[in-house]
Write an enzyme that holds these catalytic residues in place. Structure first.
Site, PDB file in Angstrom:
ATOM      1  N   ASP A 150      60.635 -20.580 -10.736  1.00  0.00           N
ATOM      2  CA  ASP A 150      61.439 -20.730 -11.939  1.00  0.00           C
ATOM      3  C   ASP A 150      60.790 -19.843 -13.014  1.00  0.00           C
ATOM      4  O   ASP A 150      59.686 -19.335 -12.816  1.00  0.00           O
ATOM      5  CB  ASP A 150      61.394 -22.221 -12.336  1.00  0.00           C
ATOM      6  CG  ASP A 150      61.961 -22.473 -13.711  1.00  0.00           C
ATOM      7  OD1 ASP A 150      63.107 -22.069 -13.951  1.00  0.00           O
ATOM      8  OD2 ASP A 150      61.264 -23.067 -14.557  1.00  0.00           O
ATOM      9  N   ASP A 195      61.456 -20.096 -17.184  1.00  0.00           N
ATOM     10  CA  ASP A 195      61.138 -20.779 -18.448  1.00  0.00           C
ATOM     11  C   ASP A 195      60.240 -21.986 -18.221  1.00  0.00           C
ATOM     12  O   ASP A 195      60.575 -22.881 -17.444  1.00  0.00           O
ATOM     13  CB  ASP A 195      62.427 -21.244 -19.131  1.00  0.00           C
ATOM     14  CG  ASP A 195      63.226 -20.094 -19.724  1.00  0.00           C
ATOM     15  OD1 ASP A 195      62.595 -19.172 -20.274  1.00  0.00           O
ATOM     16  OD2 ASP A 195      64.474 -20.111 -19.635  1.00  0.00           O
ATOM     17  N   GLU A 219      68.612 -34.052 -19.785  1.00  0.00           N
ATOM     18  CA  GLU A 219      67.998 -33.223 -18.731  1.00  0.00           C
ATOM     19  C   GLU A 219      66.683 -33.824 -18.234  1.00  0.00           C
ATOM     20  O   GLU A 219      66.404 -33.829 -17.040  1.00  0.00           O
ATOM     21  CB  GLU A 219      67.743 -31.806 -19.255  1.00  0.00           C
ATOM     22  CG  GLU A 219      67.094 -30.887 -18.234  1.00  0.00           C
ATOM     23  CD  GLU A 219      66.445 -29.665 -18.872  1.00  0.00           C
ATOM     24  OE1 GLU A 219      65.289 -29.351 -18.493  1.00  0.00           O
ATOM     25  OE2 GLU A 219      67.070 -29.031 -19.740  1.00  0.00           O
ATOM     26  N   SER A 234      66.284 -18.377 -12.172  1.00  0.00           N
ATOM     27  CA  SER A 234      66.293 -18.946 -13.516  1.00  0.00           C
ATOM     28  C   SER A 234      67.671 -19.341 -14.017  1.00  0.00           C
ATOM     29  O   SER A 234      68.639 -18.615 -13.830  1.00  0.00           O
ATOM     30  CB  SER A 234      65.689 -17.928 -14.492  1.00  0.00           C
ATOM     31  OG  SER A 234      65.813 -18.379 -15.821  1.00  0.00           O
ATOM     32  N   ALA A 235      67.713 -20.483 -14.696  1.00  0.00           N
ATOM     33  CA  ALA A 235      68.940 -20.922 -15.361  1.00  0.00           C
ATOM     34  C   ALA A 235      69.015 -20.309 -16.764  1.00  0.00           C
ATOM     35  O   ALA A 235      69.924 -20.613 -17.531  1.00  0.00           O
ATOM     36  CB  ALA A 235      68.967 -22.447 -15.447  1.00  0.00           C
ATOM     37  N   LYS A 277      70.557 -25.016  -8.507  1.00  0.00           N
ATOM     38  CA  LYS A 277      69.817 -23.898  -7.906  1.00  0.00           C
ATOM     39  C   LYS A 277      69.960 -23.891  -6.388  1.00  0.00           C
ATOM     40  O   LYS A 277      69.836 -22.859  -5.755  1.00  0.00           O
ATOM     41  CB  LYS A 277      68.348 -23.944  -8.327  1.00  0.00           C
ATOM     42  CG  LYS A 277      68.170 -23.566  -9.796  1.00  0.00           C
ATOM     43  CD  LYS A 277      66.725 -23.399 -10.159  1.00  0.00           C
ATOM     44  CE  LYS A 277      66.582 -22.853 -11.582  1.00  0.00           C
ATOM     45  NZ  LYS A 277      65.188 -22.647 -11.946  1.00  0.00           N
ATOM     46  N   ASP A 320      59.247 -26.382 -12.791  1.00  0.00           N
ATOM     47  CA  ASP A 320      58.841 -27.346 -13.820  1.00  0.00           C
ATOM     48  C   ASP A 320      59.872 -28.454 -13.974  1.00  0.00           C
ATOM     49  O   ASP A 320      59.794 -29.248 -14.912  1.00  0.00           O
ATOM     50  CB  ASP A 320      58.615 -26.646 -15.178  1.00  0.00           C
ATOM     51  CG  ASP A 320      59.925 -26.375 -15.899  1.00  0.00           C
ATOM     52  OD1 ASP A 320      60.801 -25.728 -15.299  1.00  0.00           O
ATOM     53  OD2 ASP A 320      60.088 -26.817 -17.046  1.00  0.00           O
TER      54      ASP A 320
END
Length: 288
Positions: free
Chosen positions: A38, A40, A85, A153-154, A202, A227
């Site tokens: 990931d 961020d 989230e 990554s989102a 994902k 994370d």
């Protein structure tokens, strides 16, 4: 075995199993390894000197490219959706439609701002984005050993790439799956391309990228860095998977989320702003 694994910020559900996976990966050699991470708050810092560091979306939101009105609306979305989230009492199924809603609304607001492609470089340069301590060794070592690094990554791919480009580590072995901006002929943002990647889909993203994993078929050992619990599925498209070692950065709401990370990640790093553990593991696996 690896001194860094005895750090106070490190915890493992099953140290023996971790040791077995590491030994197996080391014996197989670096030609069988791929790293899936990931971005961020995994490759970038969560905080610096007690202050939160920006995500890819934050870099734009905090920049001069966005009106004050738009900043307020984006902050409002964050206040509503971020607690959902990271809520450990809420299932992924419940979170899913809400995350889509958040990302979609945020992207619509950004598109309304008519952001110019040329200004992204400056927005990143002026931001407080920081890769984790030890990032250079991480990226350089993978490049040196020709180990593919897939960043999943989102966030916003264009911003993410600019962060690693400005840090001098956007090497040819790095591939990025993310949300990319679609600019018109005059270089102004008009939409986002393709399928939306958010924090909890994902797995679908991994399965859509069959071609990428097909090319890496011989790389059956995966080091995964994330994370959030949504990052655990990033390797679902890997073919002929032999071993996977999952490292989870637990950055926020540590006490209430510890158990869920402990149940799913092999190695948990609590409030650790460095790449020390991944770097030590990579040195071990690659026999350095």
């Amino acid at each position: 075995m690896i001194p860094e694994l005895t750090k106070s910020s490190v915890s493992m559900r099953d140290p023996k199993r971790v040791e077995q996976i590491l030994t197996s990966m080391r014996n197989a050699g670096s030609s069988t390894l791929q790293v899936i991470s990931d971005f961020d708050m995994t490759l970038t810092r969560f905080a610096y000197n007690g202050k939160r560091c920006p995500t890819c979306h934050n870099i734009l939101e905090n920049s001069k490219l966005i009106s004050e009105d738009c900043k307020d609306k984006l902050q409002n979305l964050l206040d509503i959706y971020y607690p959902i989230e990271i809520d450990s009492t809420c299932s992924v199924e419940e979170k899913l439609p809400l995350m889509v809603e958040w990302w979609t609304k945020a992207h619509e607001l950004l598109v309304e701002q008519k952001i110019s492609k040329d200004h992204l470089v400056r927005a990143v340069k002026e931001s407080e984005a920081m890769l984790r301590d030890g990032y250079k060794q991480f990226f350089d070592h993978l490049h040196q050993m020709s180990v593919p690094l897939l960043i999943f990554s989102a966030g916003i791919g264009d911003v993410l790439e600019e962060v690693i480009r400005q840090a001098g580590v956007f090497h040819p072995n790095v591939k990025v799956f993310s949300n990319y901006m679609d600019f018109d002929d005059s270089g102004v943002l008009r939409a986002f391309k393709g399928e939306l990647i958010h924090i909890y889909n994902k797995r679908e993203g991994a399965l859509l990228n069959v071609e990428h994993f097909k090319e890496l078929q011989s790389r059956c050992n995966v080091l995964l860095l994330g994370d959030s619990l949504g990052d655990l599925n990033m390797a679902d498209g890997v073919m002929d998977l032999q071993n996977i070692l999952k490292i989870g950065y637990l950055n926020d709401k540590v006490d209430e989320r510890r158990q869920s990370y402990f149940d799913t990640y092999d190695i948990i790093l609590e409030k650790d702003e460095t790449m020390d553990v991944p770097n030590a593991i990579l040195l071990y696996i690659t026999g350095q």
